[in-house]
Design a protein around this motif. Structure first.
Motif, PDB file in Angstrom:
ATOM      1  N   THR A   1       0.779  -1.250   0.052  1.00  0.00           N
ATOM      2  CA  THR A   1      -0.063   0.048  -0.087  1.00  0.00           C
ATOM      3  C   THR A   1       0.958   1.314  -0.041  1.00  0.00           C
TER       4      THR A   1
ATOM      5  N   ARG B   1      -8.206   4.440  -2.694  1.00  0.00           N
ATOM      6  CA  ARG B   1      -7.750   2.873  -2.146  1.00  0.00           C
ATOM      7  C   ARG B   1      -9.412   2.404  -1.997  1.00  0.00           C
TER       8      ARG B   1
ATOM      9  N   GLN C   1     -10.828  -1.093   0.015  1.00  0.00           N
ATOM     10  CA  GLN C   1     -10.634  -2.298   0.523  1.00  0.00           C
ATOM     11  C   GLN C   1     -11.541  -3.190   0.212  1.00  0.00           C
TER      12      GLN C   1
ATOM     13  N   THR D   1     -13.870  -6.434   0.402  1.00  0.00           N
ATOM     14  CA  THR D   1     -14.662  -7.366   1.398  1.00  0.00           C
ATOM     15  C   THR D   1     -15.633  -8.056   0.690  1.00  0.00           C
TER      16      THR D   1
ATOM     17  N   ASP E   1      -7.264  -3.282  -2.747  1.00  0.00           N
ATOM     18  CA  ASP E   1      -6.605  -3.957  -1.724  1.00  0.00           C
ATOM     19  C   ASP E   1      -7.234  -5.187  -1.352  1.00  0.00           C
ATOM     20  N   GLU E   2      -6.469  -6.399  -1.564  1.00  0.00           N
ATOM     21  CA  GLU E   2      -6.938  -7.590  -1.217  1.00  0.00           C
ATOM     22  C   GLU E   2      -8.120  -7.839  -2.106  1.00  0.00           C
TER      23      GLU E   2
ATOM     24  N   ARG F   1     -10.936 -10.929  -1.814  1.00  0.00           N
ATOM     25  CA  ARG F   1     -11.952 -10.958  -0.816  1.00  0.00           C
ATOM     26  C   ARG F   1     -13.143 -10.426  -1.237  1.00  0.00           C
TER      27      ARG F   1
ATOM     28  N   THR G   1      -3.836  -5.931  -4.883  1.00  0.00           N
ATOM     29  CA  THR G   1      -3.137  -6.498  -3.869  1.00  0.00           C
ATOM     30  C   THR G   1      -3.720  -7.936  -3.548  1.00  0.00           C
ATOM     31  N   GLN G   2      -3.092  -8.764  -3.208  1.00  0.00           N
ATOM     32  CA  GLN G   2      -3.599 -10.317  -2.611  1.00  0.00           C
ATOM     33  C   GLN G   2      -2.572 -10.801  -1.761  1.00  0.00           C
TER      34      GLN G   2
END
Length: 351
Positions: A64, A80, A82, A84, A123-124, A127, A163-164
């Motif tokens: 990050t 950014r 996130q 989920t 990010d991630e 997910r 990203t993961q």
């Protein structure tokens, strides 16, 4: 009429200016990011190719921070997201709402989501559900977003850096092959060594240095992207890239035994596009105005590793796609009999 010597000197000046700009950007990024030179160069390559990058690494390695620093150094807008399991496509793209005007009238208004930025950190990304992941497909490929009956063009330059985390796979949704193919590079972020850890601790536990200085801007980056497309690729270099791509398929004419045995499906033509564009950029990084076979070899791993799909036997035996690509690079010869043709200014489509 412009003399050939004048044209040559102009090209040399452009290439040298490009190299100096990259060196300055690397230096400024290096003030915040310790080590990871290959990852930094990979992300810069994706930016200059107009492509996207998938960063894989355990938490706490500065993924990050790298993306945020890149936006500051290049003076670009940054957002950014996130990811989920409960994230919805509208949370990424934006949504149309009913807004009341000053005169009491009501009108529909589109409120842009975080996708409307030059650099988007996903990010991630694994997910989120496939429905939400697919919301990025049009933006990544076409650089535009469709909401309802309206289509909105994204501001250039536009790059998604996702990203993961390879450790926590429970409750995640692996990216489908079609979405993986949209990423120009897949980059592994390594764990720092002892000396790098000392530098990281000195930097992060001492006095804060604030934001990084902007050494590039939007216009400079777009001009650099344009120069990349003008770099010529000799016909035999392009042919080598094609033969490497064909060898990632188990039925390829030059496929090594490891590919025939363990690969289910090889890289798509987007893989060849990614290899050639990245080879051109690597040449410019080194002050050259022509891509070489060595450039193709150097970028093959990040450009192809996420495009080589292993079969059940390969996964069961713990074979990695990097092993397959490394074997291909060793087995595929630089030239093949019967090839004719000289240098070619290859203007391929965006990967």
């Amino acid at each position: 009429m412009t003399e050939p010597n004048d044209v040559s000197s102009q090209v040399r000046a452009q290439v040298e200016h490009f190299r100096q700009q990259i060196a300055t950007a690397r230096e400024e990024i290096g003030r915040a990011i310790i080590g990871n030179r290959e990852v930094v160069d990979g992300v810069l390559t994706c930016m200059l190719a107009g492509g996207h990058a998938l960063l894989e690494g355990v938490p706490g390695l500065g993924k990050t921070m790298l993306v945020r620093t890149l936006s500051e150094v290049m003076h670009l807008t940054f957002s950014r997201i996130q990811f989920t399991p409960d994230l919805m496509p509208a949370d990424i793209l934006g949504t149309t709402v009913i807004d009341e005007t000053q005169h009491g009238a009501k009108a529909f208004e589109f409120r842009k989501g975080p996708i409307f930025a030059n650099i988007v950190l996903a990010d991630e990304i694994n997910r989120a559900t496939p429905k939400t992941q697919s919301a990025l497909l049009e933006a990544m490929q076409e650089h535009r977003v469709s909401v309802g009956r309206q289509t909105y063009t994204l501001d250039e330059p536009f790059v998604v850096l996702a990203t993961q985390n390879p450790l926590e796979m429970e409750g995640t949704y692996p990216l489908p092959e079609a979405q993986l193919d949209r990423f120009l590079f897949k980059l592994y972020v390594p764990f720092p060594n002892r000396e790098e850890l000392h530098q990281i601790l000195d930097l992060t536990t001492g006095e804060s240095h604030g934001r990084r200085s902007a050494v590039l801007d939007k216009e400079s980056i777009l001009a650099m992207q344009k120069l990349v497309r003008q770099v010529p690729i000799a016909r035999h270099v392009q042919d080598y890239a094609i033969r490497v791509l064909q060898a990632t398929h188990p039925e390829g004419p030059e496929s090594p035994d490891i590919a025939k045995r363990y690969v289910r499906f090889g890289a798509s033509p987007r893989g060849a596009q990614a290899v050639l564009l990245a080879a051109k950029i690597r040449a410019l990084f080194e002050g050259r105005f022509a891509g070489s076979i060595d450039d193709v070899r150097a970028v093959a791993l990040p450009a192809l590793r996420h495009r080589v799909l292993l079969n059940f036997e390969g996964e069961a035996e713990g074979i990695k796609s990097d092993q397959v690509i490394e074997a291909i690079l060793k087995s595929v010869g630089e030239t093949k009999a019967g090839l004719t043709g000289g240098a070619k200014g290859a203007h391929v489509g965006a990967a």
